[in-house]
Each structure stands twice: as structure tokens, then as C-alpha cells.
Scaffold this motif. Structure first.
Motif, PDB file in Angstrom:
ATOM      1  N   UNK A 248      -2.644  12.279   2.532  1.00 51.57           N
ATOM      2  CA  UNK A 248      -3.179  11.924   3.855  1.00 51.57           C
ATOM      3  C   UNK A 248      -3.265  10.412   4.036  1.00 51.57           C
ATOM      4  N   UNK A 249      -3.658   9.720   2.970  1.00 51.64           N
ATOM      5  CA  UNK A 249      -3.737   8.254   3.055  1.00 51.64           C
ATOM      6  C   UNK A 249      -2.363   7.650   3.282  1.00 51.64           C
ATOM      7  N   UNK A 250      -1.349   8.210   2.613  1.00 52.28           N
ATOM      8  CA  UNK A 250      -0.002   7.705   2.801  1.00 52.28           C
ATOM      9  C   UNK A 250       0.495   7.957   4.222  1.00 52.28           C
ATOM     10  N   UNK A 251       0.178   9.132   4.784  1.00 54.42           N
ATOM     11  CA  UNK A 251       0.597   9.452   6.145  1.00 54.42           C
ATOM     12  C   UNK A 251      -0.099   8.534   7.165  1.00 54.42           C
ATOM     13  N   UNK A 252      -1.392   8.306   6.974  1.00 55.93           N
ATOM     14  CA  UNK A 252      -2.117   7.395   7.862  1.00 55.93           C
ATOM     15  C   UNK A 252      -1.566   5.971   7.772  1.00 55.93           C
ATOM     16  N   UNK A 253      -1.181   5.573   6.571  1.00 54.41           N
ATOM     17  CA  UNK A 253      -0.590   4.236   6.399  1.00 54.41           C
ATOM     18  C   UNK A 253       0.726   4.142   7.148  1.00 54.41           C
ATOM     19  N   UNK A 254       1.541   5.178   7.066  1.00 52.51           N
ATOM     20  CA  UNK A 254       2.815   5.171   7.795  1.00 52.51           C
ATOM     21  C   UNK A 254       2.593   5.118   9.308  1.00 52.51           C
ATOM     22  N   UNK A 255       1.598   5.879   9.796  1.00 53.84           N
ATOM     23  CA  UNK A 255       1.296   5.845  11.229  1.00 53.84           C
ATOM     24  C   UNK A 255       0.823   4.460  11.667  1.00 53.84           C
TER      25      UNK A 255
ATOM     26  N   UNK B   3       0.828  -1.207   0.000  1.00 57.23           N
ATOM     27  CA  UNK B   3       0.000   0.000   0.000  1.00 57.23           C
ATOM     28  C   UNK B   3       0.861   1.256   0.000  1.00 57.23           C
ATOM     29  N   UNK B   4       1.904   1.271   0.825  1.00 53.61           N
ATOM     30  CA  UNK B   4       2.748   2.458   0.921  1.00 53.61           C
ATOM     31  C   UNK B   4       3.435   2.788  -0.388  1.00 53.61           C
ATOM     32  N   UNK B   5       4.004   1.760  -1.023  1.00 55.20           N
ATOM     33  CA  UNK B   5       4.697   2.013  -2.292  1.00 55.20           C
ATOM     34  C   UNK B   5       3.724   2.433  -3.383  1.00 55.20           C
ATOM     35  N   UNK B   6       2.525   1.820  -3.405  1.00 61.19           N
ATOM     36  CA  UNK B   6       1.554   2.176  -4.446  1.00 61.19           C
ATOM     37  C   UNK B   6       1.039   3.602  -4.247  1.00 61.19           C
ATOM     38  N   UNK B   7       0.824   4.006  -3.016  1.00 63.00           N
ATOM     39  CA  UNK B   7       0.392   5.385  -2.779  1.00 63.00           C
ATOM     40  C   UNK B   7       1.482   6.371  -3.173  1.00 63.00           C
ATOM     41  N   UNK B   8       2.730   6.014  -2.889  1.00 61.59           N
ATOM     42  CA  UNK B   8       3.840   6.889  -3.293  1.00 61.59           C
ATOM     43  C   UNK B   8       3.899   7.012  -4.815  1.00 61.59           C
ATOM     44  N   UNK B   9       3.742   5.860  -5.504  1.00 65.82           N
ATOM     45  CA  UNK B   9       3.748   5.893  -6.972  1.00 65.82           C
ATOM     46  C   UNK B   9       2.573   6.702  -7.500  1.00 65.82           C
ATOM     47  N   UNK B  10       1.406   6.584  -6.823  1.00 61.68           N
ATOM     48  CA  UNK B  10       0.238   7.359  -7.239  1.00 61.68           C
ATOM     49  C   UNK B  10       0.492   8.852  -7.102  1.00 61.68           C
ATOM     50  N   UNK B  11       1.123   9.262  -6.019  1.00 59.04           N
ATOM     51  CA  UNK B  11       1.433  10.674  -5.831  1.00 59.04           C
ATOM     52  C   UNK B  11       2.369  11.188  -6.915  1.00 59.04           C
ATOM     53  N   UNK B  12       3.355  10.392  -7.271  1.00 52.91           N
ATOM     54  CA  UNK B  12       4.300  10.798  -8.316  1.00 52.91           C
ATOM     55  C   UNK B  12       3.595  10.938  -9.666  1.00 52.91           C
ATOM     56  N   UNK B  13       2.709   9.993  -9.981  1.00 52.37           N
ATOM     57  CA  UNK B  13       1.998  10.060 -11.252  1.00 52.37           C
ATOM     58  C   UNK B  13       1.030  11.245 -11.289  1.00 52.37           C
ATOM     59  N   UNK B  14       0.377  11.516 -10.140  1.00 51.77           N
ATOM     60  CA  UNK B  14      -0.538  12.657 -10.105  1.00 51.77           C
ATOM     61  C   UNK B  14       0.222  13.972 -10.240  1.00 51.77           C
ATOM     62  N   UNK B  15       1.420  14.027  -9.657  1.00 54.27           N
ATOM     63  CA  UNK B  15       2.226  15.240  -9.829  1.00 54.27           C
ATOM     64  C   UNK B  15       2.629  15.426 -11.279  1.00 54.27           C
TER      65      UNK B  15
END
Length: 377
Positions: free
Chosen positions: A233-240, A198-210
Motif C-alpha cells: 500500500x505504501x508503494x502504491x501511494x508513493x506511485x500515486x 522511496x519507491x526503489x527501497x519499498x520495492x526492495x523491501x517487498x522482495x526481501x519480505x517475500x
């Protein structure tokens, strides 16, 4: 319990000697030296608790008292045999077999028997009196030896019970520890899975959206920014969530109470908690929580080892939010002096290391362990 037994033995001896001195006769000088011998008897009797941990000295003192009793109650000219001598010697023999080993207690029985036989050989007693005295001594010693054997078997039974109970507690702690370890491994595995997927996919999603935002039209920029914020926010909650899953430490007073409650269940000790002055909300660090728990655990361990009372009182308080105080007290039933062993010394060193302090007090009724820790501003 030990002090209660001491007073019971004292009462029995006092009553026996009260009736024995009624048979004193003779002139004033003869009664005087007998009373002097009686005083010496009770002086040695009062010394007994001081040498309880030294069986050889205890044997010597009881043997001397047996000899003193024979000398004091030795029939003078025209006096009959004082039967209370048998009762007094019985008390001395019984006390010896109760407190000492069979080998040392047998010395007291032999000394007492020799004293009575000496009286029989030097005084003109009737056959009935001699038979009664000898039968009494034989039955007394036989009964006490039987009691000693039964007591040894009972002590051995309780010793084996304590060993088995200790093994059971150790096994239970090991099972709980292994369960906690397995649970933590599973949580760590889940955390890694969440982080890697989940963390890596959210990071990749953020990069693609940027990247998409840089090429998108102006009218779509606001919506893309909103989606990007939601993904962040989803990525931060996942990290927490991953941090929580990886964490194995329960801080604060709640964690301490949880661990003490487990110890209470295993040790069968009745514990009364008292929480005052915001101790529940005080911000303790992990190290402080650990030191407080170890201190309470060591105090409860001392209760299990050295106290017959299976109860304790534990109080926590944080007056003003500047210090955290704890106190563990339990009733005591002896007046012996205590010396700090390895456990209390280690407790003191742990508290000193984090800026705390330990105080140990022993009164006639309670054993008290106090400590405090300075809290950060």
C-alpha cells in the motif's frame, strides 16, 4: 457611442436648418427647389454612416453637402445674408475634422470658404457683414485645427498607453508562465527523487519480505503477510503521489475558472459567471477543458479588441450530463455587420474536432458566442 454621435449631428443639423428655412422667400417654385435641395442634403447625410470606413467617399459627400448648403441659402433678390449658413457650414467642417484626417477635412474647409466668398463677391453686403463673416471663418478654422491637433495628441497618448498595457500583460503572462514552468520542474525533480529513493527501497523491501516469507515458520506467515500488504500500500501511494507531482493539468470546470480569473485580472474586464445544471461536477477531459478555455479566451479577446464595453457574461451548464454548454455575451454599441476572423474560425475548428459546435450571434444590443461539447457516456 458612434450611433449616439450620429444622432447628435443629425439633431444639430435639423435645428440649424429649421431656423434657416424661415428665411426662405419667393414664389412657390423657388421654395420648392430649395426644399428639394434640403431633402438631398439629408439623404446624403443619412448615407454617411454607410461609408464611414471609406474616408474619400465621406469627403466627397460632405463637400457636396457644403455646396448644396451654399446653393440653397444663396441670397435671392432682396434677401439678406442668411447667417445660419455659417452655422450649417460650421457643422459640416466640424464633422469633417472629427471623422477625417486633417488633409481631407481641409478640403471641406476650403470648399465651404470658397462658397461663402462666392456669395460675398456676388452680393452687395456691407463692410460690417463681410468683416464678421471672414473673421468667423478664420476663427472657426483656427479653433478646429487646434482641436484636431489636441485630438491627435490624445489619440497618440492612448495608443501608446494601449501598447504599454499590452506589453505589461505580455510580460505578466511570461512571468506567470516561467513561474509555472519552474514550479513544474521542481515538482518533477521531487517526483523523480521519491521514485528513485522511496519507491526503489519499498520495492526492495517487498522482495526481501517475500524471500523471508518463504523461509519463515508457519506461525509468522500471517504477520509477514500483513507487513507485506502494508509495504505494498505504501508503494502504491508513493506511485500515486509521483503521478500527481508530475501532472501539470488541472481538469474540469475548476481549472477553466482559474484560468479565466487570471485573464479577468489582466484584462480589467468585469465578468459575471453563471454556473447551472451540474456544470461544476461534469467530467471534462483535458482536451475538452483546453478547448473550452481557448474559446472563452478568444471571446474575451474579441471584446477587448472590438467593444468599448469592458464587461461580459459567461455561463456554463450541463443539462442531463450529456452535453456541456457555454455562452459568452457582451453589450455592443454599433450596428455594423461582423465577419468571422481567424480567431472565431479557429474556435469553430477546435470544437468540431472534438464533436462540438459553435454559434455566433449579433443583435442590436449584444454579441453572443455559444458552444457545446458532447460528453462521453
Amino acid at each position: 457611442m458612434c450611433m449616439n454621435l450620429y444622432w447628435i449631428w443629425l439633431l444639430f443639423n435639423a435645428v440649424a436648418w429649421s431656423f434657416a428655412i424661415l428665411g426662405f422667400s419667393g414664389d412657390l417654385s423657388e421654395i420648392t427647389w430649395r426644399l428639394f435641395g434640403l431633402s438631398l442634403f439629408f439623404i446624403l447625410f443619412f448615407f454617411m454612416p454607410l461609408v464611414k470606413e471609406k474616408p474619400v467617399i465621406s469627403t466627397v459627400l460632405i463637400a457636396i453637402n457644403a455646396v448644396i448648403s451654399v446653393i440653397i441659402l444663396f441670397p435671392q433678390q432682396g434677401e439678406p445674408f442668411n447667417l445660419f449658413l455659417l452655422l450649417i457650414l460650421s457643422l459640416l467642417i466640424g464633422e469633417a475634422y472629427y471623422q477625417l484626417s486633417t488633409r481631407l477635412a481641409s478640403i471641406i474647409a476650403i470648399v465651404s470658404t470658397i462658397g461663402v466668398i462666392f456669395i460675398i463677391l456676388n452680393k452687395d453686403l456691407s463692410a460690417t457683414e463681410i468683416s464678421f463673416i471672414l473673421l468667423y471663418l478664420v476663427f472657426l478654422i483656427a479653433a478646429i485645427i487646434l482641436y484636431k491637433q489636441t485630438k491627435n495628441e490624445k489619440d497618440d497618448f492612448f495608443l501608446r498607453y494601449d501598447v504599454l498595457l499590452s506589453e505589461y500583460r505580455s510580460l505578466k503572462r511570461r512571468v506567470v508562465s516561467e513561474e509555472e514552468s519552474a514550479r513544474q520542474e521542481e515538482r518533477t525533480l521531487i517526483a523523480h527523487e521519491i521514485h528513485d529513493s522511496v519507491g526503489h527501497k519499498l520495492t526492495a523491501l517487498l522482495m526481501q519480505m517475500e524471500a523471508f516469507r518463504l523461509t519463515a515458520d508457519e506461525k509468522d506467515q500471517e504477520q509477514i503477510q500483513s507487513l507485506k500488504s502494508l509495504a505494498s500500500e505504501s508503494l502504491e501511494e508513493t506511485r500515486n503521489a509521483v503521478k500527481v507531482l508530475k501532472s501539470n493539468e488541472i481538469g474540469g470546470l475548476q481549472g477553466i475558472l482559474r484560468l479565466i480569473r487570471m485573464l479577468e485580472t489582466e484584462s480589467f474586464i468585469r465578468i459575471q459567471f453563471s454556473v447551472k445544471h451540474g456544470a461544476f461536477t461534469v467530467p471534462l477531459t483535458g482536451e475538452q477543458s483546453f478547448v473550452i478555455f481557448r474559446s472563452v479566451q478568444e471571446a474575451l479577446t474579441n471584446i477587448m479588441k472590438h467593444s468599448n464595453a469592458r464587461e461580459a457574461e459567461i455561463s456554463f451548464e450541463a443539462p442531463g450530463g450529456s452535453v456541456f454548454r457555454f455562452e459568452i455575451s457582451n453589450p455592443v454599441m454599433n450596428s455594423y455587420r461582423f465577419e468571422e476572423g481567424f480567431g472565431l474560425t479557429s474556435m469553430r475548428e477546435r470544437l468540431d474536432k472534438i464533436g462540438g459546435q459553435l454559434e455566433v450571434q449579433k443583435t442590436e444590443e449584444q454579441f453572443i458566442v455559444k458552444g457545446f461539447i458532447k460528453l462521453a457516456d
